[in-house]
Design a protein around this motif. Structure first.
Motif, PDB file in Angstrom:
ATOM      1  N   LYS A 214       0.848  -1.195   0.000  1.00 60.56           N
ATOM      2  CA  LYS A 214       0.000   0.000   0.000  1.00 60.56           C
ATOM      3  C   LYS A 214       0.888   1.253   0.000  1.00 60.56           C
ATOM      4  N   ASP A 215       1.736   1.348   1.014  1.00 61.35           N
ATOM      5  CA  ASP A 215       2.645   2.493   1.118  1.00 61.35           C
ATOM      6  C   ASP A 215       4.043   1.995   1.459  1.00 61.35           C
ATOM      7  N   LEU A 216       5.029   2.669   0.912  1.00 60.43           N
ATOM      8  CA  LEU A 216       6.414   2.292   1.214  1.00 60.43           C
ATOM      9  C   LEU A 216       7.187   3.539   1.661  1.00 60.43           C
ATOM     10  N   VAL A 217       7.827   3.420   2.821  1.00 63.30           N
ATOM     11  CA  VAL A 217       8.720   4.499   3.265  1.00 63.30           C
ATOM     12  C   VAL A 217      10.149   3.965   3.200  1.00 63.30           C
ATOM     13  N   VAL A 218      11.020   4.684   2.483  1.00 59.14           N
ATOM     14  CA  VAL A 218      12.413   4.270   2.319  1.00 59.14           C
ATOM     15  C   VAL A 218      13.288   5.140   3.221  1.00 59.14           C
ATOM     16  N   PHE A 219      14.006   4.490   4.128  1.00 59.23           N
ATOM     17  CA  PHE A 219      14.925   5.217   5.008  1.00 59.23           C
ATOM     18  C   PHE A 219      16.332   5.077   4.433  1.00 59.23           C
ATOM     19  N   GLN A 220      16.830   6.187   3.903  1.00 56.49           N
ATOM     20  CA  GLN A 220      18.118   6.176   3.197  1.00 56.49           C
ATOM     21  C   GLN A 220      19.170   6.942   4.008  1.00 56.49           C
ATOM     22  N   ARG A 221      20.334   6.319   4.213  1.00 49.25           N
ATOM     23  CA  ARG A 221      21.422   7.038   4.883  1.00 49.25           C
ATOM     24  C   ARG A 221      22.399   7.616   3.861  1.00 49.25           C
ATOM     25  N   THR A 222      22.740   6.802   2.848  1.00 46.11           N
ATOM     26  CA  THR A 222      23.639   7.290   1.789  1.00 46.11           C
ATOM     27  C   THR A 222      22.966   7.056   0.442  1.00 46.11           C
ATOM     28  N   PRO A 223      22.815   8.108  -0.374  1.00 46.35           N
ATOM     29  CA  PRO A 223      22.229   7.880  -1.697  1.00 46.35           C
ATOM     30  C   PRO A 223      23.142   6.981  -2.527  1.00 46.35           C
ATOM     31  N   GLN A 224      22.567   6.381  -3.524  1.00 46.90           N
ATOM     32  CA  GLN A 224      23.254   5.307  -4.249  1.00 46.90           C
ATOM     33  C   GLN A 224      23.453   5.687  -5.712  1.00 46.90           C
ATOM     34  N   TYR A 225      24.658   5.418  -6.235  1.00 44.56           N
ATOM     35  CA  TYR A 225      24.812   5.476  -7.698  1.00 44.56           C
ATOM     36  C   TYR A 225      24.310   4.149  -8.232  1.00 44.56           C
ATOM     37  N   THR A 226      23.321   4.199  -9.084  1.00 48.44           N
ATOM     38  CA  THR A 226      22.887   2.937  -9.698  1.00 48.44           C
ATOM     39  C   THR A 226      22.639   3.149 -11.189  1.00 48.44           C
TER      40      THR A 226
END
Ligand code: NA7
Length: 546
Positions: A214-226
């Motif tokens: 239903k809902d997703l919360v993303v907890f990011q510490r370091t952004p990612q090169y992808t």
């Protein structure tokens, strides 16, 4: 020496002394499976211990939605059996976890591997007994197995890590780690889901989970090169073509620095020597082609910081083009050196942040303060959810070796030996631990290569070494301290010529609090193979043989 009851012998054994089997192998992933098969074909008796209920190792445990290999399927497969290679049909450019696990099971069936694997059995300790020259391996079923040789085939990314966040036991919903995803799956439909971590596992899982929940919360510490993977159904003509010349294809990949990607265009010039339009054209081609070899567009992207900035800028520009909300795009934009944390490849990762059911929280700005019974609290906000997913990675390369109580000569434990970081000779052996081998251990190319190629090279080297000892009637082989010293220097010198030491990656152990910062894998597969072959040709130089 252990005094626990000994198990019965499984079959014929070779060499001196009385022992249950010739070789004990820990782990039934791709390394343990091939080690078993190869030793058997040389007439050795083997017992493999595996904590899981079936074969597959990494691919057994990492069942999270979206789990997929970042090496192309026609390359990420065993080469040791021509019929296996011809019979197995891959369906996608990059195989999904279920397909790779099915392949592992097929191999186990085909070569009757399970009869020598004891599943649901964890190795707790292994001691080298100097008087008999035997290893005694104690397992969770309260038995001890004696063997002449002891092989750790425990994988580089097997020992999961959880962050040290207050209240982690308090959460009342479902908690799961991507690296220990339950076999029965996790029901995400109509659920509020949180995920912590945006390494390769998080980046692969987030787009798939966002579609299911239903809902997703993303907890990011370091952004990612992808970089886009550009996964697609495997072209039948391409598969048939590679199969018609598989030996030549494998040999060409074997000669590559990462033991993969021989058919991808490579460039051996500096980024500084090409005009801007050519630079952009190459990066654009690599972005459109997809895959980890984006970094091979020039010869200096991973060795010269100013060259690296061009690649960083290119990906940052892509993020700003894909992500519609500029504030979200800014949070997703990395600033560090590209490629020094393992480069990730993805399917619709950045696009997923355009969905209305996905929210991004930058915990470098607003750290997680506490996990609660209904969710978590950052310093500035509170979140409620039903499922909490940790995509927080692994105690890589050394974690699963150090979890076993391994004791070598003179009561020396592997924990003591590696207290200031892992030290090996060839990434395969450790002074003080005779007749013990690690497959893809620290100090070998392992995670910087196609793992299956590295595994095959190690398994064959170990088997040849054991057979050579038997041919000359020797019973033990042990690395010399000076060989270890030189090897550690060699591994460090290689890494120091690159940008790899420049950020906090799991290659350096930087993701595990208190772990000594050492660059663990060795750069350059062909040079490594030459060195291993030379050591063997020179009657195992750097070892004491008795
Ligand atoms: P990784 O690559 O180690 O990623 C772990 C992620 O978890 C990474 O984004 C971390 O952020 C994050 N993390 C770890 N601890 C925390 C805490 N306390 N708070 C917030 N975020 C945290 O593991 P993966 O499983 O994704 O991938 C491992 C390899 O498997 C991969 O490279 C492929 O080879 C396959 P950080 O970057 O440390 O700030």
């Amino acid at each position: 020496m252990s005094h626990l009851p000994s198990t019965n012998s499984d079959g014929p054994t070779k060499g001196p002394g009385s022992h249950d089997v010739d070789v004990v192998v820990v782990g039934a992933g791709f390394a343990g499976m091939y080690m078993l098969h190869r030793l058997r074909t040389h007439g050795y008796s083997v017992r493999v211990f595996e904590a899981g209920t079936d074969v597959g190792g990494t691919w057994y445990w990492n069942r999270y939605p979206g789990a997929r290999c970042d090496v192309e399927s026609l390359e990420y497969s065993y080469s040791f059996d021509k019929d296996l290679e011809q019979d197995w049909e891959w369906t996608e450019r990059y195989s999904s976890q279920p397909e790779i696990l099915a392949y592992a099971k097929h191999v186990a069936d085909r070569f009757d591997l399970r009869s020598d694997i004891r599943f649901e059995t964890r190795v707790e300790a292994a001691d080298f007994d100097e008087s008999s020259g035997l290893w005694h391996t104690r397992t969770s079923d309260a038995t001890t197995t004696s063997s002449r040789f002891f092989v750790m085939a425990t994988g580089c990314l097997s020992s999961t890590t959880l962050p040290d966040i207050a209240g982690i036991e308090e959460f009342g919903g479902v908690t799961v780690h991507t690296g220990q995803w339950p076999k029965e799956g996790v029901d995400l439909k109509d659920k509020r889901v949180a995920i912590i971590g945006t390494g390769s596992s998080g980046v692969q899982a987030i787009p798939v989970i966002a579609e299911q929940c239903k809902d997703l919360v993303v907890f990011q510490r370091t952004p990612q090169y992808t970089i886009p993977a550009r996964n697609e159904p495997l072209n039948a003509a391409r598969q048939a073509d590679v199969k018609s010349r598989y030996r030549e294809f494998r040999a060409a990949n074997f000669a590559m620095p990462q033991a993969l990607g021989s058919e991808i265009p490579k460039f051996n010039d500096s980024i500084h020597d090409v005009p801007e339009d050519e630079r952009l054209r190459r990066f654009e081609n690599a972005w459109e082609r997809g895959g980890t070899l984006f970094m091979s567009s020039f010869n200096d992207v991973l060795v010269d910081e100013s060259a690296n900035v061009y690649a960083q800028d290119f990906v940052r520009e892509k993020i700003s083009e894909i992500v519609q909300d500029s504030q979200v795009a800014a949070k997703l934009t990395p600033e560090h050196i590209i490629g020094c944390k393992r480069l990730v490849i993805d399917t619709d990762y950045f696009e997923t942040f355009n969905r209305s059911n996905v929210r991004l929280i930058d915990v470098s700005q607003d750290p997680i303060h506490q996990i609660t019974s209904s969710g978590l609290a950052t310093q500035e906000d509170e979140f409620e959810f039903d499922v909490l997913i940790f995509a927080t990675g692994f105690d890589a390369m050394t974690g699963s070796i150090l979890r076993v109580g391994i004791t070598g000569r003179d009561g020396l434990t592997i924990q003591e030996k590696w207290s200031a970081g892992p030290r090996t000779y060839l990434g395969l052996t450790v002074p003080g631990f005779p007749n013990m081998f690690a497959i893809s251990g620290p100090g070998s190319p392992s995670v910087l290569t196609n793992m299956i190629v590295s595994i095959e090279q190690h398994v064959e080297w170990i088997t040849d070494c054991i057979a050579w000892l038997d041919e000359r009637g020797a019973s033990t082989i042990e690395a010399l301290p000076e060989a270890e010293e030189d090897w550690v220097e060699h591994v460090n010198a290689k890494a120091d010529r690159t940008l790899f030491p420049g950020c906090n990656s799991w290659y350096l152990g930087a993701n595990v609090p208190g772990k000594t910062r050492v660059f663990m894998p060795l750069l350059g597969f062909p040079g490594y193979v030459r060195r291993c072959n030379q050591v063997a040709e020179n009657d195992y130089e750097g070892f004491i043989v008795q």
